[in-house]
Design a protein around this motif. Structure first.
Motif, PDB file in Angstrom:
ATOM      1  N   ASN A   1     -24.978  -4.883 -20.723  1.00 45.80           N
ATOM      2  CA  ASN A   1     -24.542  -6.257 -20.977  1.00 45.80           C
ATOM      3  C   ASN A   1     -23.283  -6.419 -21.271  1.00 45.80           C
ATOM      4  O   ASN A   1     -22.837  -5.610 -21.941  1.00 45.80           O
ATOM      5  CB  ASN A   1     -25.729  -6.941 -21.663  1.00 45.80           C
ATOM      6  CG  ASN A   1     -27.078  -6.902 -21.591  1.00 45.80           C
ATOM      7  OD1 ASN A   1     -27.496  -7.850 -20.519  1.00 45.80           O
ATOM      8  ND2 ASN A   1     -28.379  -7.695 -22.757  1.00 45.80           N
ATOM      9  N   GLU A   2     -22.601  -7.450 -20.784  1.00 47.44           N
ATOM     10  CA  GLU A   2     -21.572  -7.484 -20.662  1.00 47.44           C
ATOM     11  C   GLU A   2     -21.160  -8.349 -21.999  1.00 47.44           C
ATOM     12  O   GLU A   2     -19.841  -7.522 -22.606  1.00 47.44           O
ATOM     13  CB  GLU A   2     -20.599  -8.729 -19.890  1.00 47.44           C
ATOM     14  CG  GLU A   2     -20.190  -8.335 -17.978  1.00 47.44           C
ATOM     15  CD  GLU A   2     -19.538  -7.496 -18.314  1.00 47.44           C
ATOM     16  OE1 GLU A   2     -18.458  -6.883 -18.839  1.00 47.44           O
ATOM     17  OE2 GLU A   2     -19.525  -6.236 -16.839  1.00 47.44           O
ATOM     18  N   ASP A   3     -21.430  -9.033 -23.040  1.00 49.94           N
ATOM     19  CA  ASP A   3     -21.295  -8.957 -24.069  1.00 49.94           C
ATOM     20  C   ASP A   3     -21.925  -8.328 -25.230  1.00 49.94           C
ATOM     21  O   ASP A   3     -21.144  -7.964 -26.051  1.00 49.94           O
ATOM     22  CB  ASP A   3     -22.066 -10.318 -24.469  1.00 49.94           C
ATOM     23  CG  ASP A   3     -23.511 -10.556 -24.759  1.00 49.94           C
ATOM     24  OD1 ASP A   3     -24.646  -9.200 -23.411  1.00 49.94           O
ATOM     25  OD2 ASP A   3     -24.267 -11.528 -24.555  1.00 49.94           O
ATOM     26  N   GLU A   4     -21.858  -6.547 -25.174  1.00 46.84           N
ATOM     27  CA  GLU A   4     -22.615  -5.607 -25.811  1.00 46.84           C
ATOM     28  C   GLU A   4     -21.506  -4.395 -25.795  1.00 46.84           C
ATOM     29  O   GLU A   4     -21.385  -3.792 -26.747  1.00 46.84           O
ATOM     30  CB  GLU A   4     -23.574  -4.743 -24.969  1.00 46.84           C
ATOM     31  CG  GLU A   4     -25.385  -5.819 -24.558  1.00 46.84           C
ATOM     32  CD  GLU A   4     -26.300  -4.828 -24.535  1.00 46.84           C
ATOM     33  OE1 GLU A   4     -27.345  -4.455 -24.629  1.00 46.84           O
ATOM     34  OE2 GLU A   4     -26.137  -3.922 -23.377  1.00 46.84           O
ATOM     35  N   TRP A   5     -20.346  -4.747 -24.573  1.00 45.06           N
ATOM     36  CA  TRP A   5     -19.832  -3.828 -25.295  1.00 45.06           C
ATOM     37  C   TRP A   5     -18.127  -4.203 -25.748  1.00 45.06           C
ATOM     38  O   TRP A   5     -17.770  -5.035 -24.446  1.00 45.06           O
ATOM     39  CB  TRP A   5     -19.360  -2.264 -24.368  1.00 45.06           C
ATOM     40  CG  TRP A   5     -19.787  -3.518 -22.281  1.00 45.06           C
ATOM     41  CD1 TRP A   5     -20.616  -3.562 -22.190  1.00 45.06           C
ATOM     42  CD2 TRP A   5     -18.106  -3.438 -22.236  1.00 45.06           C
ATOM     43  NE1 TRP A   5     -20.303  -3.353 -20.544  1.00 45.06           N
ATOM     44  CE2 TRP A   5     -18.970  -3.450 -20.699  1.00 45.06           C
ATOM     45  CE3 TRP A   5     -17.149  -2.823 -21.797  1.00 45.06           C
ATOM     46  CZ2 TRP A   5     -18.338  -3.959 -19.439  1.00 45.06           C
ATOM     47  CZ3 TRP A   5     -16.605  -3.187 -20.337  1.00 45.06           C
ATOM     48  CH2 TRP A   5     -16.817  -3.645 -19.764  1.00 45.06           C
ATOM     49  N   ASP A   6     -17.155  -3.629 -26.263  1.00 44.68           N
ATOM     50  CA  ASP A   6     -15.322  -3.727 -25.484  1.00 44.68           C
ATOM     51  C   ASP A   6     -14.552  -2.703 -24.825  1.00 44.68           C
ATOM     52  O   ASP A   6     -14.120  -2.934 -23.817  1.00 44.68           O
ATOM     53  CB  ASP A   6     -14.828  -4.291 -27.247  1.00 44.68           C
ATOM     54  CG  ASP A   6     -15.738  -4.749 -28.275  1.00 44.68           C
ATOM     55  OD1 ASP A   6     -15.585  -5.821 -27.554  1.00 44.68           O
ATOM     56  OD2 ASP A   6     -16.168  -4.308 -28.826  1.00 44.68           O
ATOM     57  N   VAL A   7     -15.481  -1.378 -24.537  1.00 44.48           N
ATOM     58  CA  VAL A   7     -14.989  -0.260 -23.812  1.00 44.48           C
ATOM     59  C   VAL A   7     -16.559   0.407 -23.017  1.00 44.48           C
ATOM     60  O   VAL A   7     -16.720   0.574 -23.848  1.00 44.48           O
ATOM     61  CB  VAL A   7     -14.375   0.413 -24.953  1.00 44.48           C
ATOM     62  CG1 VAL A   7     -13.947   2.083 -23.765  1.00 44.48           C
ATOM     63  CG2 VAL A   7     -13.091  -0.056 -25.812  1.00 44.48           C
TER      64      VAL A   7
END
Length: 161
Positions: free
Chosen positions: A101-107
């Protein structure tokens, strides 16, 4: 500040001395799969650093039993998603990206293609460190280094070998 060495697709090949020296100086090693053997994973652990890895498509059964196929870790306050990847090189990044999910990670860190890439998508960083053992269609063998300060990746560099 946390210093991270990022590897992928090492395929049990001896690391060049420059990478060994960088691992000695770093805080964490992240490996995006295709160590190839459990012995190689143990070799990386022998540096005395935390080794965060995922299994790749060429990893031994013993290693695949030990490591997850994907994971999300937090270093300081930065969320890092790691997966090896699969399939045709042109589709790997998108396949890996849609696995989280896009909102789970920064890198987002992935491997498989042996082709080094780092790019930014808004505030997100997407990184493939390339391969230290076989450049395939890449211009050179490589690895990557990250510098993390709190919730920010203050430096993300591909290091050609």
């Amino acid at each position: 500040m946390t210093s991270v060495v990022v590897l992928s697709d090492t395929h049990s090949h001896r690391l060049p001395d420059i990478i060994s020296a960088r691992i000695d100086a770093c805080d964490i090693v992240i490996h995006a799969g295709d160590f190839s053997s459990l012995d190689y994973y143990d070799y990386l652990l022998s540096f005395g650093k935390d080794v965060i890895g995922v299994a790749g498509n060429m990893d031994s059964y013993a290693l695949s039993e030990k490591l997850p196929m994907s994971r999300i870790i937090t270093v300081e306050s930065l969320r890092i998603a790691v997966m090896h990847g699969w399939g045709a090189p042109a589709c790997v990044e998108q396949s890996v990206r849609t696995s989280f999910n896009e909102d789970e990670w920064d890198v987002l860190i992935y491997g498989h293609t042996h082709f080094p890439i780092v790019h930014h998508d808004g505030h997100k960083v997407i990184l493939n460190p390339g391969s230290t053992s076989d450049k395939r269609f890449a211009p050179y063998k490589s690895y990557a280094e990250l510098k993390i300060n709190g919730a920010f990746c203050t430096e993300c560099s591909i290091i050609p070998l």
